[in-house]
Design a protein around this motif. Structure first.
Motif, PDB file in Angstrom:
ATOM      1  N   ARG A  72      36.114 118.701  30.245  1.00 46.71           N
ATOM      2  CA  ARG A  72      36.226 117.272  29.981  1.00 46.71           C
ATOM      3  C   ARG A  72      37.649 116.951  29.533  1.00 46.71           C
ATOM      4  NH1 ARG A  72      35.943 115.684  24.583  1.00 46.71           N
ATOM      5  NH2 ARG A  72      35.425 117.338  23.113  1.00 46.71           N
ATOM      6  N   PHE A  73      38.103 115.738  29.896  1.00 46.11           N
ATOM      7  CA  PHE A  73      39.439 115.276  29.509  1.00 46.11           C
ATOM      8  C   PHE A  73      39.453 114.992  28.012  1.00 46.11           C
ATOM      9  CE2 PHE A  73      43.423 113.156  29.667  1.00 46.11           C
ATOM     10  CZ  PHE A  73      43.345 112.081  28.794  1.00 46.11           C
ATOM     11  N   VAL A  74      40.650 115.305  27.359  1.00 47.99           N
ATOM     12  CA  VAL A  74      40.776 115.066  25.933  1.00 47.99           C
ATOM     13  C   VAL A  74      41.835 113.997  25.657  1.00 47.99           C
ATOM     14  CG1 VAL A  74      41.329 116.108  23.692  1.00 47.99           C
ATOM     15  CG2 VAL A  74      40.059 117.412  25.415  1.00 47.99           C
ATOM     16  N   LYS A  75      43.090 114.162  26.208  1.00 46.12           N
ATOM     17  CA  LYS A  75      44.168 113.219  25.875  1.00 46.12           C
ATOM     18  C   LYS A  75      45.367 113.454  26.790  1.00 46.12           C
ATOM     19  CE  LYS A  75      45.975 116.349  22.319  1.00 46.12           C
ATOM     20  NZ  LYS A  75      46.304 116.519  20.886  1.00 46.12           N
ATOM     21  N   TRP A  76      46.298 112.457  26.713  1.00 42.08           N
ATOM     22  CA  TRP A  76      47.614 112.589  27.339  1.00 42.08           C
ATOM     23  C   TRP A  76      48.648 112.766  26.231  1.00 42.08           C
ATOM     24  CZ3 TRP A  76      47.825 112.705  32.587  1.00 42.08           C
ATOM     25  CH2 TRP A  76      46.750 112.133  33.295  1.00 42.08           C
TER      26      TRP A  76
ATOM     27  N   ASN B  44      41.353 107.581  30.132  1.00 42.25           N
ATOM     28  CA  ASN B  44      41.457 108.220  31.431  1.00 42.25           C
ATOM     29  C   ASN B  44      40.595 107.429  32.416  1.00 42.25           C
ATOM     30  OD1 ASN B  44      42.116 110.086  33.420  1.00 42.25           O
ATOM     31  ND2 ASN B  44      40.395 111.437  32.898  1.00 42.25           N
ATOM     32  N   PRO B  45      41.206 106.693  33.364  1.00 43.59           N
ATOM     33  CA  PRO B  45      42.657 106.727  33.633  1.00 43.59           C
ATOM     34  C   PRO B  45      43.481 106.014  32.561  1.00 43.59           C
ATOM     35  CG  PRO B  45      41.520 105.217  35.083  1.00 43.59           C
ATOM     36  CD  PRO B  45      40.459 105.896  34.306  1.00 43.59           C
ATOM     37  N   PHE B  46      44.830 106.355  32.514  1.00 42.78           N
ATOM     38  CA  PHE B  46      45.773 105.803  31.559  1.00 42.78           C
ATOM     39  C   PHE B  46      46.777 104.952  32.331  1.00 42.78           C
ATOM     40  CE2 PHE B  46      48.582 104.970  28.372  1.00 42.78           C
ATOM     41  CZ  PHE B  46      49.708 105.781  28.256  1.00 42.78           C
ATOM     42  N   THR B  47      46.831 103.643  32.042  1.00 41.63           N
ATOM     43  CA  THR B  47      47.740 102.730  32.738  1.00 41.63           C
ATOM     44  C   THR B  47      48.899 102.381  31.814  1.00 41.63           C
ATOM     45  OG1 THR B  47      45.891 101.788  33.998  1.00 41.63           O
ATOM     46  CG2 THR B  47      47.942 100.486  33.889  1.00 41.63           C
ATOM     47  N   PHE B  48      50.169 102.481  32.316  1.00 42.97           N
ATOM     48  CA  PHE B  48      51.343 102.169  31.497  1.00 42.97           C
ATOM     49  C   PHE B  48      52.476 101.723  32.416  1.00 42.97           C
ATOM     50  CE2 PHE B  48      51.699 106.508  32.786  1.00 42.97           C
ATOM     51  CZ  PHE B  48      53.048 106.749  33.003  1.00 42.97           C
ATOM     52  N   THR B  49      53.510 101.137  31.840  1.00 44.97           N
ATOM     53  CA  THR B  49      54.678 100.648  32.577  1.00 44.97           C
ATOM     54  C   THR B  49      55.775 101.692  32.518  1.00 44.97           C
ATOM     55  OG1 THR B  49      54.145  98.362  32.022  1.00 44.97           O
ATOM     56  CG2 THR B  49      56.417  98.822  32.739  1.00 44.97           C
ATOM     57  N   VAL B  50      56.355 102.033  33.651  1.00 46.51           N
ATOM     58  CA  VAL B  50      57.421 103.036  33.707  1.00 46.51           C
ATOM     59  C   VAL B  50      58.736 102.373  33.358  1.00 46.51           C
ATOM     60  CG1 VAL B  50      58.648 104.710  35.150  1.00 46.51           C
ATOM     61  CG2 VAL B  50      56.176 104.351  35.459  1.00 46.51           C
ATOM     62  N   LYS B  51      59.404 102.843  32.306  1.00 42.80           N
ATOM     63  CA  LYS B  51      60.678 102.300  31.877  1.00 42.80           C
ATOM     64  C   LYS B  51      61.806 103.320  31.981  1.00 42.80           C
ATOM     65  CE  LYS B  51      58.573  99.060  28.605  1.00 42.80           C
ATOM     66  NZ  LYS B  51      58.505  98.621  27.182  1.00 42.80           N
ATOM     67  N   ARG B  52      61.452 104.580  32.092  1.00 40.42           N
ATOM     68  CA  ARG B  52      62.424 105.663  32.191  1.00 40.42           C
ATOM     69  C   ARG B  52      61.728 106.881  32.778  1.00 40.42           C
ATOM     70  NH1 ARG B  52      60.838 105.134  26.971  1.00 40.42           N
ATOM     71  NH2 ARG B  52      62.511 103.642  26.542  1.00 40.42           N
TER      72      ARG B  52
ATOM     73  N   THR C 173      59.670 109.966  32.785  1.00 40.36           N
ATOM     74  CA  THR C 173      58.599 110.285  31.837  1.00 40.36           C
ATOM     75  C   THR C 173      57.851 111.547  32.269  1.00 40.36           C
ATOM     76  OG1 THR C 173      58.279 107.931  31.345  1.00 40.36           O
ATOM     77  CG2 THR C 173      56.485 109.442  30.720  1.00 40.36           C
ATOM     78  N   ALA C 174      57.618 112.447  31.287  1.00 40.39           N
ATOM     79  CA  ALA C 174      56.795 113.650  31.539  1.00 40.39           C
ATOM     80  C   ALA C 174      55.489 113.504  30.768  1.00 40.39           C
ATOM     81  CB  ALA C 174      57.533 114.913  31.093  1.00 40.39           C
ATOM     82  N   LEU C 175      54.401 113.648  31.444  1.00 37.21           N
ATOM     83  CA  LEU C 175      53.079 113.535  30.826  1.00 37.21           C
ATOM     84  C   LEU C 175      52.297 114.847  31.016  1.00 37.21           C
ATOM     85  CD1 LEU C 175      51.932 110.006  32.074  1.00 37.21           C
ATOM     86  CD2 LEU C 175      52.975 110.575  29.870  1.00 37.21           C
ATOM     87  N   ARG C 176      51.461 115.144  30.018  1.00 36.70           N
ATOM     88  CA  ARG C 176      50.570 116.323  30.130  1.00 36.70           C
ATOM     89  C   ARG C 176      49.140 115.894  29.824  1.00 36.70           C
ATOM     90  NH1 ARG C 176      51.957 121.964  27.398  1.00 36.70           N
ATOM     91  NH2 ARG C 176      53.317 121.963  29.231  1.00 36.70           N
ATOM     92  N   ALA C 177      48.218 116.257  30.689  1.00 38.73           N
ATOM     93  CA  ALA C 177      46.796 115.976  30.484  1.00 38.73           C
ATOM     94  C   ALA C 177      46.148 117.199  29.815  1.00 38.73           C
ATOM     95  CB  ALA C 177      46.112 115.682  31.808  1.00 38.73           C
ATOM     96  N   HIS C 178      45.337 116.966  28.785  1.00 39.14           N
ATOM     97  CA  HIS C 178      44.669 118.054  28.055  1.00 39.14           C
ATOM     98  C   HIS C 178      43.161 118.015  28.314  1.00 39.14           C
ATOM     99  CE1 HIS C 178      48.174 119.133  25.450  1.00 39.14           C
ATOM    100  NE2 HIS C 178      48.524 117.889  25.777  1.00 39.14           N
ATOM    101  N   PHE C 179      42.621 119.181  28.620  1.00 39.99           N
ATOM    102  CA  PHE C 179      41.187 119.320  28.875  1.00 39.99           C
ATOM    103  C   PHE C 179      40.615 120.416  27.966  1.00 39.99           C
ATOM    104  CE2 PHE C 179      41.005 116.759  32.727  1.00 39.99           C
ATOM    105  CZ  PHE C 179      42.319 116.763  33.147  1.00 39.99           C
TER     106      PHE C 179
END
Length: 471
Positions: A8-12, A24-32, A34-40
């Protein structure tokens, strides 16, 4: 619902490990950039397997008996397996019992706990007041805190040799507990926390393995204790049998005899027969008493012998330094025999012995009921061989007079009519009486010491005996 193969998904999180969102899903505006990590994480869930609820850990593939079982009251007999198979076919090792998993289950009467259990929550079987039997599987190392408190119907429990930790309050308030089969070969084999057996009746006995008695301080006084409860060593066998089951039967003995405790064997003859004797496994005489009570000192086998009632038996009596006066000859069964022996001059009677040299009686005459062939010898000893000095010839006495003391009796020879006085060396008189026969026997318990005996008869005759010693 997700299956056990899912996660199961936990966080970004961002590159710095900061949590950005749990959506999840996570919606955001790209300003620069960005590196994201999904945790399960592994998906843990509950499943009912064979009527018992387990909490399943998909990642570790382990199962814990769930605390929710306490609301079901489904089983009278519960065997917890070492592993369970889910509806999806996956195997899980059962490694834990969650807190209060079966608390207050009034239907549960027996439970088996596997050796795979490594974790106990508190109070797993608290107040299961119908629980009568608990079996601990091979490999189990511990019993959890307050595992069985208030299980009032639990009468016995076996602690295996490999189970080396009993935690606090494990059997507290088990008011019906009467027997603990402790298989530890030493009391130091494991650790018992405080109050593990608090509230258990003082009559509850702890049964230890044979051969471990010295390590528990168990001896003939039967006062050894473990956790404040009395210890018994009762894994010894007394085998008892009838020499002929067609004419008699026996009761007593068994395979759980208490070492150093008394036990009784009884032989019951059929009509027309009578009990004769008990013999050991090698045929040697054990006893002629029936019933026979004795102290168990180890494993043994005993046989009862019977004979027909219309038999006649021979009584053979003999004596050295004396003669047989009565009792010798052939007599009917169940006749009372009076064996009488008389000492030669200068000797006195000591005891009767059988053919094996064992002492039978110190009485003379010796009376007994004849139940078998009997051979006895009267044993005499010289008066001067006693630890006492006898009289010599006394002034004014034409016959040889004397005295000796044996087995609590002062015996006087040829002093009829004399007044006797016995004193200690410091002049304290301890006995005074008149001899009424020339073979006077006066019961007197004299402590060890040196004594002086005086004998007198009339004003013209006064006689002083030599000193004698009582050892």
């Amino acid at each position: 619902m997700a299956t056990e193969d899912d996660t199961r998904f936990v966080k970004w999180t961002n590159a710095g490990g900061e949590t950005l969102s749990t959506d999840n899903p996570f919606t955001f505006t790209v300003k620069r950039d960005t590196a994201l990590r999904a945790h399960f994480e592994a998906y843990a869930f509950s499943e009912v397997i064979n009527g018992t609820v387990y909490n399943l850990d998909v990642d570790a593939h382990t199962a814990a008996v769930s605390s929710t079982n306490k609301v079901h009251n489904m089983f009278a007999s519960l065997v917890i397996p070492q592993e369970v198979r889910t509806a999806g076919g996956q195997l899980y090792a059962v490694t834990a019992l969650n807190a209060e998993a079966f608390r207050g289950n009034g239907k549960l009467k027996s439970v088996t706990i596997p050796g795979s259990i490594g974790e106990w929550g508190a109070g797993v079987f608290r107040q299961c007041d119908s629980l009568q039997s608990v079996t601990f599987g091979e490999g189990l190392k511990s019993i959890g805190a307050e595992a069985f408190p208030g299980c009032s119907s639990l009468a016995s429990v076996t602690i295996p040799n490999g189970l080396t930790r009993i935690r606090k309050g494990a059997f507290s308030a088990c008011t019906g507990l009467q027997d603990i089969e402790l298989e530890w070969d030493s009391p130091d084999r494991g650790t018992v926390d405080a109050d593990a057996f608090a509230g258990v009746p003082a009559s509850c006995r702890v049964h230890i393995p044979r051969g471990s008695e010295d390590r528990y301080g168990y001896d003939r006084d039967l006062k050894a204790v473990w956790q404040g409860l009395p210890v018994v060593s009762d894994r010894y066998a007394v085998g008892v049998a009838s020499g002929d089951t067609a004419v008699g039967r026996v009761t007593g003995g068994g395979n759980r005899m208490v070492l150093y405790a008394e036990t009784t064997l009884t032989a019951d003859a059929d009509s027309g027969y009578h009990f004769v004797k008990w013999t050991n496994a090698d045929g040697s005489l054990f006893s002629v008493a029936n019933p026979h009570t004795f102290v168990v000192t180890g494993d043994m086998s005993v046989q009862a012998h019977f004979a027909v009632n219309n038999a006649v038996y021979t009584v053979k009596l003999s004596a050295v330094n004396g003669k047989i006066m009565a009792g010798d000859g052939v007599h009917d069964y169940d006749t009372e025999i009076e064996a009488v022996a008389e000492a030669d001059y200068g000797y006195h009677f000591v005891k009767w012995v059988n053919v094996a040299g064992d002492s039978v009686s110190g009485s003379n005459p010796y009376r007994f009921v004849l139940t078998e062939e009997t051979e006895l010898t009267a044993v005499f000893t010289k008066d001067t061989d006693e630890p006492l000095t006898g009289f010599g010839t006394l002034l004014g006495v034409e016959t040889l007079s004397g005295v000796y003391y044996a087995e609590g009796v002062l015996r006087l020879a040829n002093l009829k009519g004399y007044f006797i006085s016995v004193s200690t060396l410091d002049g304290r008189q301890v006995l005074q009486f008149r001899a009424d026969s020339d073979d006077e026997r006066y019961a007197a318990a004299l402590p060890a010491g040196i004594y002086v005996l005086n004998a007198a008869r009339g004003k013209e005759e006064r006689h002083v005996g030599t000193k004698f010693v009582v050892k």
